[in-house]
Design a protein around this motif. Structure first.
Motif, PDB file in Angstrom:
ATOM      1  N   UNK A 103     -25.500  67.692  26.753  1.00  0.00           N
ATOM      2  CA  UNK A 103     -26.458  68.437  25.912  1.00  0.00           C
ATOM      3  C   UNK A 103     -27.286  69.448  26.689  1.00  0.00           C
ATOM      4  N   UNK A 104     -27.973  68.989  27.741  1.00  0.00           N
ATOM      5  CA  UNK A 104     -28.897  69.880  28.440  1.00  0.00           C
ATOM      6  C   UNK A 104     -29.114  69.414  29.878  1.00  0.00           C
ATOM      7  N   UNK A 105     -29.272  70.389  30.764  1.00  0.00           N
ATOM      8  CA  UNK A 105     -29.718  70.157  32.137  1.00  0.00           C
ATOM      9  C   UNK A 105     -30.838  71.160  32.391  1.00  0.00           C
ATOM     10  N   UNK A 106     -32.025  70.659  32.718  1.00  0.00           N
ATOM     11  CA  UNK A 106     -33.174  71.532  32.923  1.00  0.00           C
ATOM     12  C   UNK A 106     -34.060  70.940  34.014  1.00  0.00           C
ATOM     13  N   UNK A 107     -34.449  71.777  34.961  1.00  0.00           N
ATOM     14  CA  UNK A 107     -35.285  71.324  36.061  1.00  0.00           C
ATOM     15  C   UNK A 107     -34.458  71.123  37.320  1.00  0.00           C
ATOM     16  N   UNK A 108     -35.029  70.391  38.270  1.00  0.00           N
ATOM     17  CA  UNK A 108     -34.370  70.159  39.553  1.00  0.00           C
ATOM     18  C   UNK A 108     -33.467  68.935  39.433  1.00  0.00           C
ATOM     19  N   UNK A 109     -32.189  69.155  39.671  1.00  0.00           N
ATOM     20  CA  UNK A 109     -31.190  68.084  39.645  1.00  0.00           C
ATOM     21  C   UNK A 109     -30.375  68.185  40.926  1.00  0.00           C
ATOM     22  N   UNK A 110     -29.775  67.074  41.346  1.00  0.00           N
ATOM     23  CA  UNK A 110     -29.091  67.050  42.638  1.00  0.00           C
ATOM     24  C   UNK A 110     -27.582  67.137  42.487  1.00  0.00           C
ATOM     25  N   UNK A 111     -26.999  68.103  43.236  1.00  0.00           N
ATOM     26  CA  UNK A 111     -25.556  68.276  43.337  1.00  0.00           C
ATOM     27  C   UNK A 111     -25.116  67.750  44.704  1.00  0.00           C
ATOM     28  N   UNK A 112     -23.845  67.782  44.975  1.00  0.00           N
ATOM     29  CA  UNK A 112     -23.331  67.302  46.257  1.00  0.00           C
ATOM     30  C   UNK A 112     -23.918  68.072  47.439  1.00  0.00           C
ATOM     31  N   UNK A 113     -24.223  69.374  47.260  1.00  0.00           N
ATOM     32  CA  UNK A 113     -24.766  70.168  48.366  1.00  0.00           C
ATOM     33  C   UNK A 113     -26.292  70.244  48.373  1.00  0.00           C
ATOM     34  N   UNK A 114     -26.962  69.456  47.542  1.00  0.00           N
ATOM     35  CA  UNK A 114     -28.418  69.399  47.559  1.00  0.00           C
ATOM     36  C   UNK A 114     -29.031  69.720  46.205  1.00  0.00           C
ATOM     37  N   UNK A 115     -30.354  69.837  46.165  1.00  0.00           N
ATOM     38  CA  UNK A 115     -31.042  70.093  44.902  1.00  0.00           C
ATOM     39  C   UNK A 115     -30.777  71.498  44.369  1.00  0.00           C
ATOM     40  N   UNK A 116     -30.668  71.599  43.055  1.00  0.00           N
ATOM     41  CA  UNK A 116     -30.489  72.884  42.377  1.00  0.00           C
ATOM     42  C   UNK A 116     -31.358  72.890  41.135  1.00  0.00           C
ATOM     43  N   UNK A 117     -31.734  74.083  40.703  1.00  0.00           N
ATOM     44  CA  UNK A 117     -32.540  74.209  39.493  1.00  0.00           C
ATOM     45  C   UNK A 117     -31.640  74.614  38.336  1.00  0.00           C
ATOM     46  N   UNK A 118     -31.761  73.908  37.220  1.00  0.00           N
ATOM     47  CA  UNK A 118     -30.952  74.174  36.029  1.00  0.00           C
ATOM     48  C   UNK A 118     -31.832  74.531  34.841  1.00  0.00           C
ATOM     49  N   UNK A 119     -31.320  75.385  34.002  1.00  0.00           N
ATOM     50  CA  UNK A 119     -31.834  75.618  32.658  1.00  0.00           C
ATOM     51  C   UNK A 119     -30.626  76.022  31.813  1.00  0.00           C
TER      52      UNK A 119
END
Length: 124
Positions: A65-81
């Motif tokens: 449904x939604x990804x918003x804010x700081x979330x962690x990927x394999x290469x580190x934190x990323x910002x999503x909206x």
């Protein structure tokens, strides 16, 4: 949704509407020299496949449904909206806490947003 402005010194990302609440941020700013690249319709926009730790960041994640804010990927934190991955772009960053900004763009296609941002970043 987000709008992205490139000034002489920095890149400014402004979130709109509910995205501000879901991401727990309204504006992000960083030096334009920290942008390593800009991509249309990135793989990261299909967030269910790439998020490894949804509980470690500040923001909202609802499967499919939604990804918003700081979330962690394999290469580190990323910002999503992102709600609709097909409308997203990614800004890849250097020398920042976040590795990527993955944003659903407002009022233009991902390809035109990438072209506009790339052209603005190329100007001295």
């Amino acid at each position: 949704m987000a709008s992205i402005q490139v000034t002489a010194r920095e890149v400014i990302v402004r979130l709109h509407g509910w995205d501000r609440l879901l991401a727990m941020r309204s504006t992000l700013r960083f030096p334009r020299s920290h942008v390593r690249g800009v991509r249309a319709r990135p793989d990261e926009a299909r967030f269910d496949d790439v998020i490894v730790d949804s509980w470690r960041g500040a923001g909202t994640y609802v499967h499919a449904k939604v990804a918003a804010g700081v979330l962690h990927l394999a290469d580190g934190p990323s910002f999503f909206s992102v709600r609709r991955p097909e409308r997203a772009i990614a800004l890849d960053l250097d020398r920042e806490r976040m590795q990527h900004l993955v944003l659903e763009v407002d009022g233009e296609s991902p390809e035109s947003a990438v072209s506009r941002i790339t052209t603005a970043l190329a100007r001295a």
